[in-house]
Design a protein around this motif. Structure first.
Motif, short mmCIF file in Angstrom:
data_model
loop_
_atom_site.label_atom_id
_atom_site.label_comp_id
_atom_site.label_asym_id
_atom_site.label_seq_id
_atom_site.Cartn_x
_atom_site.Cartn_y
_atom_site.Cartn_z
N TYR A 144 -2.94 3.61 0.65
CA TYR A 144 -3.33 4.53 -0.42
C TYR A 144 -4.28 3.85 -1.40
N TYR B 128 -8.06 4.97 -1.86
CA TYR B 128 -8.40 5.43 -3.21
C TYR B 128 -9.61 4.65 -3.74
N GLU C 59 -4.91 11.33 -1.11
CA GLU C 59 -3.90 12.26 -1.63
C GLU C 59 -2.76 12.47 -0.64
N SER D 235 -0.32 9.80 -1.17
CA SER D 235 0.10 9.58 -2.55
C SER D 235 1.54 10.03 -2.78
N ASP D 236 2.11 9.51 -3.85
CA ASP D 236 3.45 9.88 -4.28
C ASP D 236 3.33 10.66 -5.59
N PRO D 237 3.64 11.97 -5.59
CA PRO D 237 3.46 12.79 -6.81
C PRO D 237 4.24 12.27 -8.02
N ARG E 107 4.35 9.14 -8.96
CA ARG E 107 3.70 7.97 -9.54
C ARG E 107 2.73 8.38 -10.64
N ASP F 144 -0.15 6.98 -11.35
CA ASP F 144 -1.57 6.90 -10.99
C ASP F 144 -2.07 8.13 -10.23
N VAL F 145 -1.16 9.04 -9.85
CA VAL F 145 -1.61 10.24 -9.16
C VAL F 145 -2.40 11.14 -10.11
N LEU G 161 -5.91 10.23 -9.68
CA LEU G 161 -6.40 10.76 -8.40
C LEU G 161 -6.83 12.21 -8.55
N TYR G 162 -5.94 13.04 -9.12
CA TYR G 162 -6.26 14.46 -9.30
C TYR G 162 -7.46 14.65 -10.22
N CYS H 148 2.48 17.55 -13.39
CA CYS H 148 3.16 16.26 -13.29
C CYS H 148 3.06 15.45 -14.59
#
Length: 611
Positions: A214, A218, A245, A248-250, A252, A254-255, A258-259, A292
């Motif tokens: 990931y 990323y 994505e 990814s772990d929702p 976390r 740092d997501v 990402l979004y 989130c």
């Protein structure tokens, strides 16, 4: 037979027997029988193998030089293998005097386990035969009760070696991948994005850890985003972020980044093509951030709401008229919510975004709802933004505010000529700032030039001075020659519509027949080009503008032989269009109404000619 020994020795009773027998009776018997035959080299080999086994058990480095030095220093004999003091001295020399403090394990116990294992290796078979375990202490019956075969024992030994080898290779691979990751990370920090991409890809291809994959993917996506300068580049970066994505772990933190990165890329892509579609996708990812976000993420929440509001506003450039007002009011409501709830604690960054975009919403509402007082309020907000230190240090943002200030003046019909000249001054400032910016954006510069052309075109209509026509034509042709002609690029369509409108106005004020014919042919050529664009892309909003321009252009080809019924059908279509525009855009509604009147006049003239 050998397997039975191994199983037996692995039991508590078997281990006790082995230690008692081997280091008392067994050693005596061993020494008496084959003491001379077992060479000193063989004994050293047994000793070394035992220590090597101990090192492997604990993941220590096997220092053969230290072993040799210790064995030469201390006399080695069979009895030494059973001498706890000797063994401890030996381990102290090899591992350090205080090894028991550093290694929280029973080293002596492990030593004997390793010794037992080494004794079972094939190369020490003669030694095992000498002990003749089955004939001592009447233990033959006990050994026979164990069913493990010698083959199975050797298989387990081979599997252990294989596992250790695999572990060693894994550690080496992990070390190499860690090194590759660190080098790629340094390249990223240094702005060497292509080198960083290559490094992260090397790690991600072979790594099976989803979290490491990931991070690598990323970072690859981030590099592609930094390298992107057009729609194709943005799409590539989006694909890699979406690939990350999936890993990814929702839960976390740092997501959120990402979004946000994916949302911003869809916004950049929307500026290039298919604005409504891409802005809606951007809002989908921004809403994921809200889902989130925690109580401590107020900064991100404000940032996200402002971005969503801005996207709803910017979509209005291409939304159908019946959706424009709802989208604008939704954007304004979101901004007012931020202002009412968090206005006193906004950072300067968020204050800029809020005030600047509230000014833009007011501008659009003034244009769509014929509320000219909103233009003055928009300009007041822009003036407040221009005072911010944050803006003074950022050419890109300073240019954007000057551009929007110019638009707010251009659309103000009160003292129109004066306001148009003010608009041109702000536009020129914006253009100069964009061209001097480190991050030069051709799209932004072209957008400013389009606004300059529109202002010059309007001045031509008001003053009838040819210089304004020539300035507008030069700007528009310059953009048309450079901008991407892809159907999804709305800027290309807007430039051609503006040029067609300019030629329509020129036809209205030109009396020279040859010159009129040239402009008419130019306008008709543009009309054919726009037909193709509208066939391959969905531009409902611009279709209305185009229908009016095209209908007006047809009037210049009408003579006394024209088909009256065809003109009547054209007029009825324009009436329907006028009804659609009644509550959508006042300027276009008035333009449609004027064209309907022109058709009625033309129809009456032809009928009069045919009597």
């Amino acid at each position: 037979m050998l397997g039975s020994v191994g199983v037996f020795l692995s039991q508590t009773f078997g281990k006790q027997f082995f230690l008692q027998y081997f280091f008392s009776k067994g050693l005596d018997k061993f020494g008496n029988t084959v003491g001379k035959k077992l060479s000193k080299a063989g004994l050293k080999e047994l000793f070394e193998e035992t220590y090597k086994c101990l090192c492997e058990e604990n993941g220590w480095e096997y220092d053969i030089d230290a072993v040799y030095n210790s064995l030469q220093k201390n006399r080695l004999g069979i009895d030494k293998l059973n001498d706890i003091v000797y063994i401890n001295n030996f381990l102290c020399e090899i591992l350090g005097k205080d090894y028991q403090e550093y290694y929280d394990i029973d080293i002596a116990e492990q030593w004997y386990q390793c010794l037992r294992r080494c004794m079972l290796e094939p190369k020490f078979e003669k030694l095992r035969e000498t002990f003749q375990f089955k004939k001592i202490e009447n233990l033959e019956e006990k050994f026979d009760n164990y069913t493990a075969s010698e083959e199975a024992w050797r298989k387990r030994e081979a599997e252990e070696k294989k596992e250790k080898k695999a572990l060693k290779q894994k550690k080496a691979q992990e070390f190499q991948q860690k090194l590759e990751f660190e080098l790629a990370d340094k390249a990223l920090d240094a702005g060497e994005y292509e080198k960083a991409i290559e490094g992260f890809r090397k790690v991600s291809i072979w790594n099976t850890d989803d979290q490491i994959k990931y991070m690598c993917i990323y970072n690859e996506a981030y590099c592609y985003a930094e390298l992107a300068g057009d729609a194709e580049g943005y799409q590539k970066a989006i694909r890699f972020f979406q690939k990350a994505e999936k890993l990814s772990d929702p839960s976390r933190d740092d997501v959120v980044l990402l979004y946000r990165n994916i949302a911003l890329l869809f916004i950049y892509l929307g500026e290039e093509q298919n604005k409504v579609l891409n802005y809606k996708k951007a809002n989908e990812y921004l809403e994921k951030i809200l889902q989130c976000a925690g109580e401590e993420d107020e900064y991100y929440v404000i940032d996200v709401i402002l971005h969503i509001a801005r996207n709803y506003m910017d979509m209005c450039d291409e939304l159908p008229f019946d959706e424009v007002r709802d989208s604008l009011h939704l954007a304004l409501n979101l901004m007012m919510e931020v202002y009412m709830v968090s206005g006193d604690v906004l950072s300067e960054e968020h204050a800029y975004i809020l005030l600047h975009n509230m000014g833009r919403v007011l501008f659009h509402l003034a244009e769509k709802e014929e509320q000219p007082q909103l233009l003055k309020q928009a300009r007041e907000l822009y003036r407040e933004v221009l005072k911010m230190n944050l803006i003074k240090k950022d050419n890109e943002r300073l240019a954007r505010v000057n551009l929007n200030m110019g638009m707010a003046y251009q659309c103000d019909a009160s003292e129109e000529i004066e306001n148009l000249n003010k608009a041109l001054a702000y536009y020129q400032t914006a253009l100069d700032l964009y061209q001097s910016s480190e991050k030069k954006s051709a799209w932004n510069a072209w957008n400013v030039c389009l606004n300059i052309a529109e202002a010059c075109g309007r001045l031509y209509v008001l003053t009838k001075e040819k210089k304004w026509f020539e300035k507008a034509e030069k700007q528009l042709q310059g953009i048309a020659d450079k901008v991407n002609a892809a159907p999804g690029n709305s800027l290309y369509l807007r430039v051609n519509l503006s040029l067609m409108k300019l030629y329509n106005n020129r036809l209205a004020y030109t009396e020279d027949e040859a010159e009129r014919e040239d402009y008419l042919e130019n306008a008709e050529a543009l009309s054919r080009k726009i037909d193709i664009i509208l066939e391959t892309a969905d531009y409902k909003k611009y279709q209305y503008t185009y229908q009016i321009l095209k209908a007006r252009l047809k009037l210049y080809r009408i003579d006394e032989t024209a088909d009256v019924q065809m003109l009547v059908d054209e007029k009825e279509g324009l009436k329907k269009l006028k009804d659609v525009l009644r509550d959508g855009n006042e300027h276009l509604y008035q333009a449609a109404e004027e064209v309907v009147e022109d058709y009625e006049t033309a129809i009456g003239w032809i009928r009069e000619c045919k009597r």
